[in-house]
Design a protein around this motif. Structure first.
Motif, PDB file in Angstrom:
ATOM      1  N   GLY A 270       0.840  -1.587   0.193  1.00  0.00           N
ATOM      2  CA  GLY A 270       0.191   0.092   0.160  1.00  0.00           C
ATOM      3  C   GLY A 270       0.598   1.654   0.074  1.00  0.00           C
ATOM      4  N   ARG A 271       2.052   1.436  -0.244  1.00  0.00           N
ATOM      5  CA  ARG A 271       3.135   2.369  -0.016  1.00  0.00           C
ATOM      6  C   ARG A 271       4.172   2.532  -1.406  1.00  0.00           C
ATOM      7  N   ALA A 272       3.917   3.754  -1.519  1.00  0.00           N
ATOM      8  CA  ALA A 272       5.327   3.432  -2.431  1.00  0.00           C
ATOM      9  C   ALA A 272       5.891   4.125  -2.589  1.00  0.00           C
ATOM     10  N   THR A 273       7.175   2.932  -3.200  1.00  0.00           N
ATOM     11  CA  THR A 273       7.882   2.703  -2.167  1.00  0.00           C
ATOM     12  C   THR A 273       9.361   2.907  -3.213  1.00  0.00           C
ATOM     13  N   HIS A 274       8.933   3.157  -4.542  1.00  0.00           N
ATOM     14  CA  HIS A 274      10.310   3.062  -5.766  1.00  0.00           C
ATOM     15  C   HIS A 274       9.518   3.912  -6.608  1.00  0.00           C
ATOM     16  N   ALA A 275      10.036   4.394  -7.651  1.00  0.00           N
ATOM     17  CA  ALA A 275       9.783   4.993  -8.463  1.00  0.00           C
ATOM     18  C   ALA A 275      10.744   5.524  -9.939  1.00  0.00           C
ATOM     19  N   VAL A 276      10.697   4.867 -11.246  1.00  0.00           N
ATOM     20  CA  VAL A 276      11.341   5.752 -11.707  1.00  0.00           C
ATOM     21  C   VAL A 276      10.503   6.478 -13.401  1.00  0.00           C
ATOM     22  N   LEU A 277      11.397   7.690 -13.147  1.00  0.00           N
ATOM     23  CA  LEU A 277      11.381   8.111 -14.020  1.00  0.00           C
ATOM     24  C   LEU A 277      11.754   8.062 -16.128  1.00  0.00           C
ATOM     25  N   ARG A 278      10.516   7.280 -16.306  1.00  0.00           N
ATOM     26  CA  ARG A 278      10.625   6.871 -18.004  1.00  0.00           C
ATOM     27  C   ARG A 278      10.414   7.350 -19.468  1.00  0.00           C
ATOM     28  N   THR A 279      11.578   7.853 -19.741  1.00  0.00           N
ATOM     29  CA  THR A 279      11.088   9.067 -21.361  1.00  0.00           C
ATOM     30  C   THR A 279      12.030   8.422 -22.436  1.00  0.00           C
ATOM     31  N   SER A 280      11.688   8.551 -23.676  1.00  0.00           N
ATOM     32  CA  SER A 280      11.409   8.516 -24.583  1.00  0.00           C
ATOM     33  C   SER A 280      11.126   9.158 -25.621  1.00  0.00           C
ATOM     34  N   THR A 281      11.583   8.667 -27.095  1.00  0.00           N
ATOM     35  CA  THR A 281      11.584   9.845 -28.005  1.00  0.00           C
ATOM     36  C   THR A 281       9.582   8.672 -28.693  1.00  0.00           C
ATOM     37  N   HIS A 282       9.401   8.479 -28.571  1.00  0.00           N
ATOM     38  CA  HIS A 282       7.791   7.317 -29.558  1.00  0.00           C
ATOM     39  C   HIS A 282       7.077   7.616 -28.017  1.00  0.00           C
TER      40      HIS A 282
END
Length: 364
Positions: free
Chosen positions: A247-259
């Protein structure tokens, strides 16, 4: 802290399983018992002790298991998704005893985008609009159906997704314009022996070409949803994968792309998470509030310890919606937890750290 007897159902050679075993060793826990999906499926089930805590892991990346679930054929093919889904849900129903960290009934919803979308809507979680949400929604059988559903819903930019797919396999991002112009982007490739998933996202132009692509996927129980504008980070489209544990957000990744598809295996890359946090805060929506959206999505699946939430920031960072909730969305090698939430822990260690409290609350 009690020392649970751990077990995992997965593909033993897969790094998902080996990373989980490494996490158990790091925390001084006994080595988990490993049962292969191949063994479970061919034996017609498995039984666990009442004191065993059982992790279900992805059945993917194993040709023999894929053949059992989907039928024989090239591992890259996009075909027989409904058969794969029914076989996987059926296999989880043959597991007896123990305390499962992924609820089989919830797994069935998580791996059906139509049902998952409906559950999130019913729980008040912001999601892209979809004309195919829910078990009773229309099921498009061809490009003509997709085109009409999109038109009648006012969608000019939308995603078409196999309802039981994962890792963006079979996803097509469609754009329509006045005068009937149509173009799409997808990693799908049409070949003489069927439809295949590649690691290269290509542009397809023209009604006939896009229609042929959708028609080739029509047997996969298609789901349509609005293509929401994404913010940019370093000139690239951006969204986030947020792992929620107990129930708790523990990890995050910003994902970026050209599409439009930001999946890391399709050429996406990890972006500057600190910049995204600052953008949420400066826009007034707030980073903590963004994480709470992911947590609300996970709360729709209270009997599953961990999910990976695809969080879609608004183009101006002043809001967020949930694109998908992934049953096996915790494979983020080299990533440690968010400050104050899972400091210094990878996703597997965070799950083991939360295990005692979660299993007690789940049993209540």
């Amino acid at each position: 802290m009690t020392r649970p007897r751990l077990a995992v159902v997965g593909n033993p050679e897969n790094r998902r399983v080996t990373m989980f075993l490494d996490a158990a060793a790091t925390r001084g826990l006994p080595t988990p018992r490993v049962l292969s999906w191949y063994e479970v499926i061919t034996a017609g089930g498995a039984r666990f002790g009442a004191d065993e805590v059982v992790r279900l892991d992805s059945p993917g990346e194993n040709a023999a298991v894929d053949a059992l679930l989907r039928g024989p054929g090239a591992p890259t093919r996009i075909a027989d998704g409904p058969r794969w889904y029914a076989a996987l849900v059926g296999a989880t129903a043959t597991l007896r005893g123990g305390r499962l960290l992924t609820d089989p009934g919830e797994l069935g919803v998580l791996f059906d985008k139509r049902l998952c979308h409906e559950r999130l809507v019913n729980d008040g979680v912001p999601v892209p609009f979809s004309p195919t949400s829910g078990a009773g929604a229309p099921a498009p059988a061809c490009w003509g159906d997709v085109r009409e559903l999109a038109r009648s819903s006012g969608l000019r930019r939308f995603f078409v997704k196999p309802a039981h797919g994962s890792s963006a396999a079979g996803v097509v991002a469609v754009e329509t314009a006045s005068g009937g112009r149509v173009q799409a982007r997808s990693s799908v490739e049409l070949a003489a022996d069927g439809v295949h998933n590649s690691l290269r996202v290509r542009r397809v132009t023209g009604e006939a070409e896009v229609g042929a692509l959708i028609d080739a996927l029509a047997g996969e129980c298609l789901h349509i949803e609005a293509w929401l504008p994404k913010p940019t980070a370093g000139g690239r489209a951006a969204d986030l994968r947020v792992v929620v544990v107990a129930g708790r957000a523990t990890h995050a990744v910003l994902r970026t792309s050209t599409h439009p598809m930001t999946n890391l295996h399709l050429g996406g890359s990890r972006g500057d998470l600190a910049a995204a946090m600052a953008a949420f805060d400066s826009g007034g929506f707030g980073w903590e509030r963004a994480l709470s959206v992911a947590e609300r999505a996970a709360a729709a699946f209270p009997r599953t310890l961990c999910v990976g939430v695809d969080l879609l920031p608004a183009a101006d960072w002043r809001g967020a919606a949930v694109g998908e909730v992934n049953a096996f969305g915790d494979l983020l090698p080299g990533l440690t937890g968010l400050p104050g939430r899972a400091d210094g822990l990878n996703t597997y260690e965070a799950q083991l750290s939360a295990l005692d409290e979660w299993t007690d609350s789940a049993a209540a």
